[in-house]
Design a protein around this motif. Structure first.
Motif, mmCIF file in Angstrom:
data_model
loop_
_atom_site.group_PDB
_atom_site.id
_atom_site.type_symbol
_atom_site.label_atom_id
_atom_site.label_comp_id
_atom_site.label_asym_id
_atom_site.label_seq_id
_atom_site.Cartn_x
_atom_site.Cartn_y
_atom_site.Cartn_z
ATOM 1 N N ALA A 1 21.295 -32.503 7.512
ATOM 2 C CA ALA A 1 21.204 -33.294 8.735
ATOM 3 C C ALA A 1 20.898 -32.362 9.898
ATOM 4 O O ALA A 1 21.544 -31.326 10.065
ATOM 5 N N VAL A 2 19.897 -32.739 10.720
ATOM 6 C CA VAL A 2 19.493 -31.925 11.858
ATOM 7 C C VAL A 2 19.302 -32.822 13.080
ATOM 8 O O VAL A 2 19.236 -34.051 12.970
ATOM 9 N N THR B 1 16.275 -36.178 24.865
ATOM 10 C CA THR B 1 17.127 -36.904 23.923
ATOM 11 C C THR B 1 17.142 -36.194 22.577
ATOM 12 O O THR B 1 16.097 -35.789 22.059
ATOM 13 N N GLN B 2 18.333 -36.043 21.997
ATOM 14 C CA GLN B 2 18.456 -35.423 20.686
ATOM 15 C C GLN B 2 18.184 -36.466 19.597
ATOM 16 O O GLN B 2 18.874 -37.476 19.500
ATOM 17 N N ILE B 3 17.175 -36.204 18.781
ATOM 18 C CA ILE B 3 16.766 -37.127 17.727
ATOM 19 C C ILE B 3 17.361 -36.665 16.397
ATOM 20 O O ILE B 3 17.109 -35.528 15.972
ATOM 21 N N LEU C 1 10.562 -33.309 7.062
ATOM 22 C CA LEU C 1 11.454 -33.815 8.099
ATOM 23 C C LEU C 1 11.375 -35.333 8.119
ATOM 24 O O LEU C 1 10.290 -35.907 8.230
ATOM 25 N N GLN C 2 12.550 -35.989 8.016
ATOM 26 C CA GLN C 2 12.636 -37.451 8.090
ATOM 27 C C GLN C 2 13.392 -37.816 9.369
ATOM 28 O O GLN C 2 14.611 -37.761 9.407
ATOM 29 N N PRO C 3 12.668 -38.181 10.430
ATOM 30 C CA PRO C 3 13.316 -38.447 11.717
ATOM 31 C C PRO C 3 13.807 -39.884 11.850
ATOM 32 O O PRO C 3 13.132 -40.828 11.434
ATOM 33 N N ASN C 4 14.959 -40.060 12.424
ATOM 34 C CA ASN C 4 15.447 -41.391 12.808
ATOM 35 C C ASN C 4 15.122 -41.605 14.284
ATOM 36 O O ASN C 4 15.995 -41.598 15.156
ATOM 37 N N GLY D 1 6.359 -41.031 19.931
ATOM 38 C CA GLY D 1 6.607 -39.778 20.647
ATOM 39 C C GLY D 1 7.710 -38.970 19.992
ATOM 40 O O GLY D 1 7.607 -37.737 19.858
ATOM 41 N N ASP D 2 8.777 -39.655 19.571
ATOM 42 C CA ASP D 2 9.875 -38.961 18.876
ATOM 43 C C ASP D 2 9.398 -38.360 17.556
ATOM 44 O O ASP D 2 9.809 -37.249 17.177
#
Length: 656
Positions: free
Chosen positions: A407-408, A416-418, A466-469, A494-495
């Motif tokens: 988890a990162v 904002t921290q994604i 990388l799998q971003p939420n 953008g995120d």
């Protein structure tokens, strides 16, 4: 035999998945070995749906006390029918659901039917009510089981029924009943009787686990024929037949608002459900009496509480789960809480899930897995405290060293921290790697820690993933979801792109070797990422992607939920600006598309449009179409081809 002719069920000759030239792609492209599993009431037998070559499956039965091999009792070839689930109604009888997608001139329509079959493969019968040549409409909904335990007969179930009116012929009296009702059905004799008369606007019924219907959901229809954006819920008090108002759920572009009932506890005489608290979903219970007293069961200040945990033949509510970095469960049942802690110690590093239970709950079917472990199914005997290993979820991967998932968080452009998950190739130092950003589908979904066959395949091939939420993901509350990933596409995409920049800044991604891969909304995000920043990603892979928001809106035009889909997409400049097909000239990177031609979620026309627009703009693009497959591409051969082609495409595009 009528069912066999209708759905093309085949004989039971076994053939395993063919070994492709790329054995790694074949191993990871193979579907999970256990598609679905259930435990008999006496805890002696397990029924499993397992894949066969291509897109087919077998229903197999295992005697947990015997040493013999599984016995295949039913097969589905997946063209077009799919056997999706099976569960025991008695110790010798199973109820299964079959799903079919049929394509006509305009739409792709899904149909379901329920069947019953003996555990030795005999006495196959159709449980779903049948239509005929006098029926005034077709029935797509073959019903769902809402209670597996009824008081009056072993093997009796409560199942919903789509009542279809009929025209009269001669002296025949026409059947005028129309709408969704509930029947009590004997799964052996097929004897049935109505316990809830059909309601034209009913969409849902909830039983109490003992054979009594306690909650009904009604969705009114507008004069246009489209469904309302409101679902009205009603409840019954014990021993009464009249329906009383319970609450209202309103569906909108940003999700739903109001109390969404999920399960009834007859002992407490309450219904559990979810509603918002301080901008995040929380679990509540509401008394099913005149007071309608509502109590908060569990809320979190950081994430939504969404996963109701139920067990046994009565689907007893025993806890609720939520996801922070990993999924966590709060048990209400003290014995299961204690057992969960003990199993966590016995199976360290793995998440344990209760899958099913015997009728007396003395035997439990469990699943335990982790990020680098696809998982195993176990049978636990409470009496003897014996934990018996049953079968691996993905035995074809046992020879591979799988990657760990971390988890990162990373900063978006506005600070904002994604949150997300980073998978590195096994044995890698995590630096200077070819790298993939892989946004999830939905957009009303999220990634979570655990085994992911796509990410693991890419890690095996040497990629960091990388799998971003991203904002627009579910699970983090209303503010995070924003207006949804289409209307708020600039923030969501953008995120995603900021995740790619972070990978480069951290030295994880090698210069010029950054790609993006996505499925469904993730495919949309992959394409739209290059509209927003054409120079960031050097290769784009989009699987079953949304490519044009107006086309997506039009696809729902002939369905009752059109107004809700239209509101979700919204109106305004963002529709054109947020449609990759309408901005194809901005996309510089080569594009690889995959799509099934029976996709009922996102029509294949969207990928065909994207291919045409990219070619017209002088872009480099390839579209791979899979015949007879829907959104999930549930076919070993197709998935293997998809993985192998993607790897070759990425290597060529990134100069590996």
């Amino acid at each position: 035999m009528r069912l066999l002719a209708t759905f093309g069920l085949l004989g039971l000759a076994w053939s395993g998945p063919a070994l492709a030239a790329d054995s790694t792609a074949a191993a990871f492209g193979a579907r999970e070995y256990i598609q679905q599993i259930s435990l008999s009431p006496d805890g002696q037998k397990v029924a499993m749906i397992v894949p066969t070559a291509g897109r087919g499956v077998h229903l197999e039965v295992v005697d947990t006390a015997a040493a013999g091999p599984p016995k295949a009792i039913l097969a589905s070839n997946g063209s077009p029918e799919r056997l999706t689930s099976c569960r025991w109604s008695t110790n010798t009888r199973l109820v299964c659901q079959i799903y079919v997608v049929v394509k006509d001139a305009q739409n792709r329509l899904g149909f379901t039917r329920l069947i019953a079959i003996n555990s030795d493969g005999g006495d196959l019968k159709v449980l779903s009510a049948q239509t005929n040549d006098r029926s005034l409409r077709m029935s797509q909904n073959g019903g769902v089981v809402i209670d597996w335990a009824t008081d009056d007969a072993p093997g009796g179930i409560l199942m919903t029924r789509d009542y279809v009116p009929e025209r009269g012929t001669g002296t025949h009296l026409a059947k005028e009943d129309d709408g969704l009702g509930v029947d009590r059905v004997d799964t052996t004799t097929l004897a049935r009787r109505s316990v809830e008369k059909p309601n034209l606007n009913a969409i849902e019924y909830i039983g109490d686990g003992r054979g009594t219907v306690r909650v009904m959901g009604v969705r009114p229809t507008r004069s246009s024929g489209y469904a309302s954006d409101k679902i009205l819920y009603f409840y019954r008090q014990p021993e009464r037949r009249d329906w009383l108002p319970l609450g209202q759920l309103t569906l909108g572009a940003t999700g739903y608002s109001g109390f969404s009932p999920e399960a009834v506890d007859p002992k407490l005489n309450v219904v559990y459900g979810f509603d918002a608290k301080d901008g995040r979903l929380a679990l509540y219970k509401t008394a099913l009496d005149d007071s309608l007293k509502r109590d908060l069961v569990l809320a979190r200040p950081d994430v939504d509480v969404t996963g109701l945990v139920r067990i046994g033949r009565q689907n007893r509510v025993v806890g609720v789960s939520y996801v922070t970095d990993k999924r966590e469960t709060e048990f209400f049942d003290p014995d299961l809480r204690k057992l969960g802690l003990a199993l966590g110690k016995a199976l360290p590093g793995r998440l344990v899930t209760f899958v099913d239970a015997s009728a007396d709950e003395s035997k439990l079917l469990l699943f335990a897995g982790s990020d680098s472990d696809p998982g195993l199914y176990y049978l636990y005997d409470k009496t003897t405290r014996n934990l018996q290993e049953l079968i691996a979820a993905r035995p074809q991967l046992e020879t591979f060293k799988l990657a760990t998932v971390k988890a990162v968080t990373y900063p978006a452009a506005d600070g904002t921290q994604i949150p997300g998950y980073l998978t590195l190739p096994p044995g890698s130092d995590g630096k200077n790697l070819p790298t993939i950003v892989m946004p999830h589908g939905g957009p009303g979904a999220r990634d979570e820690w655990g085994f992911d066959w796509l990410a693991q395949y890419f890690a095996q091939q040497g990629y960091a993933v990388l799998q971003p939420n991203y904002r627009g993901s579910a699970g983090y509350g209303a503010d995070w979801f924003q207006k949804n990933g289409f209307q708020s596409w600039r923030t969501a995409i953008g995120d995603v792109n900021d995740g790619g920049r972070w990978l480069a800044q951290q030295g994880i991604a090698a210069p010029g070797k950054l790609a993006i891969v996505g499925w469904s909304y993730g495919g949309y995000a992959a394409l739209q990422s290059a509209v927003l920043d054409p120079d960031l990603f050097k290769a784009i892979v989009a699987i079953a992607p949304v490519t044009d928001l107006e086309t997506l809106r039009a696809e729902s035009l002939n369905f009752t939920n059109y107004l809700q889909v239209s509101e979700f997409i919204g109106k305004g400049p963002h529709v054109t600006e947020g449609s990759p097909a309408q901005n194809a000239a901005k996309i510089k990177a080569p594009v690889l598309l995959f799509h099934g031609d029976l996709d009922a979620n996102v029509g294949i026309g969207e990928s065909r449009l994207m291919e045409r627009k990219l070619r017209d703009a002088g872009g480099k693009v390839e579209l791979v179409e899979f015949k007879g497959l829907d959104h999930q591409l549930n076919d070993d051969t197709a998935r293997t081809e998809m993985l192998a082609k993607t790897d070759a495409f990425l290597k060529a595009s990134l100069g590996r």
